[in-house]
Design a protein around this motif. Structure first.
Motif, PDB file in Angstrom:
ATOM      1  N   VAL A 282       0.878  -1.160   0.000  1.00  0.00           N
ATOM      2  CA  VAL A 282       0.000   0.000   0.000  1.00  0.00           C
ATOM      3  C   VAL A 282       0.917   1.211   0.000  1.00  0.00           C
ATOM      4  N   GLU A 283       0.759   2.073  -0.996  1.00  0.00           N
ATOM      5  CA  GLU A 283       1.545   3.301  -1.078  1.00  0.00           C
ATOM      6  C   GLU A 283       0.596   4.474  -0.876  1.00  0.00           C
ATOM      7  N   ILE A 284       0.862   5.258   0.171  1.00  0.00           N
ATOM      8  CA  ILE A 284      -0.003   6.377   0.534  1.00  0.00           C
ATOM      9  C   ILE A 284       0.769   7.670   0.348  1.00  0.00           C
ATOM     10  N   ASP A 285       0.199   8.593  -0.426  1.00  0.00           N
ATOM     11  CA  ASP A 285       0.833   9.889  -0.639  1.00  0.00           C
ATOM     12  C   ASP A 285       0.694  10.750   0.607  1.00  0.00           C
ATOM     13  N   LEU A 286       1.840  11.146   1.167  1.00  0.00           N
ATOM     14  CA  LEU A 286       1.873  12.024   2.329  1.00  0.00           C
ATOM     15  C   LEU A 286       2.933  13.114   2.120  1.00  0.00           C
ATOM     16  N   PRO A 287       2.810  13.898   1.045  1.00  0.00           N
ATOM     17  CA  PRO A 287       3.836  14.911   0.788  1.00  0.00           C
ATOM     18  C   PRO A 287       3.814  16.010   1.845  1.00  0.00           C
ATOM     19  N   GLY A 288       4.997  16.500   2.180  1.00  0.00           N
ATOM     20  CA  GLY A 288       5.103  17.593   3.132  1.00  0.00           C
ATOM     21  C   GLY A 288       4.864  17.211   4.569  1.00  0.00           C
TER      22      GLY A 288
END
Length: 140
Positions: free
Chosen positions: A42-48
């Protein structure tokens, strides 16, 4: 009856309604989930997001990821446009029974949290040996 079961199910009705790609302040983050061999990712985008604020837990087959995105405020700066959401980001997934939640692993790189979840041994595909028998015909 044969049933096809999904290894993941989104817990957030808003994300289900908007296809899982909606980004809004204080809410879910977009993700991708896929299987590679005997492991789901599972790849979750959490930029910043500061990695120290990321909290991933699993309870009764529910994976919960929480993170905090903050904005640095500087004295004398007047913002003209503020589109990047801040606050708590939460994403929940119901994990299928075929996943080994005891051996979850997670890493964070370039703004993406990657969670790897092995498939339990009994749920892995296996080859079934087929035997053949020769029937003897009785002669009369």
């Amino acid at each position: 009856m044969l049933l096809r079961t999904a290894p993941f199910r989104s817990f957030d009705a808003f994300d289900q309604f908007f296809g899982g790609n909606a980004v809004r302040p204080g809410a879910g983050a977009p993700l991708d989930a896929y299987r590679d061999g005997d492991t789901f990712f599972v790849e979750i985008d959490l930029p910043g997001v500061d990695p120290a604020t990321i909290d991933a837990t699993v309870d009764r087959n529910v994976l919960t990821v929480r993170a905090e995105r903050t904005r640095t405020e500087r004295e004398g700066v007047r913002r003209v446009i503020t589109e990047r959401p801040t606050g708590t980001i939460t994403r929940r997934l119901v994990l299928g029974d075929s996943l080994d939640t005891e051996r979850l692993a997670a890493s964070y790189d370039a703004g993406v949290l990657t969670v790897s979840i092995p498939v339990i041994e009994k749920a892995r595909p296996r080859k079934i040996e087929i035997s053949t028998t020769q029937r003897e015909l009785a002669t009369a």
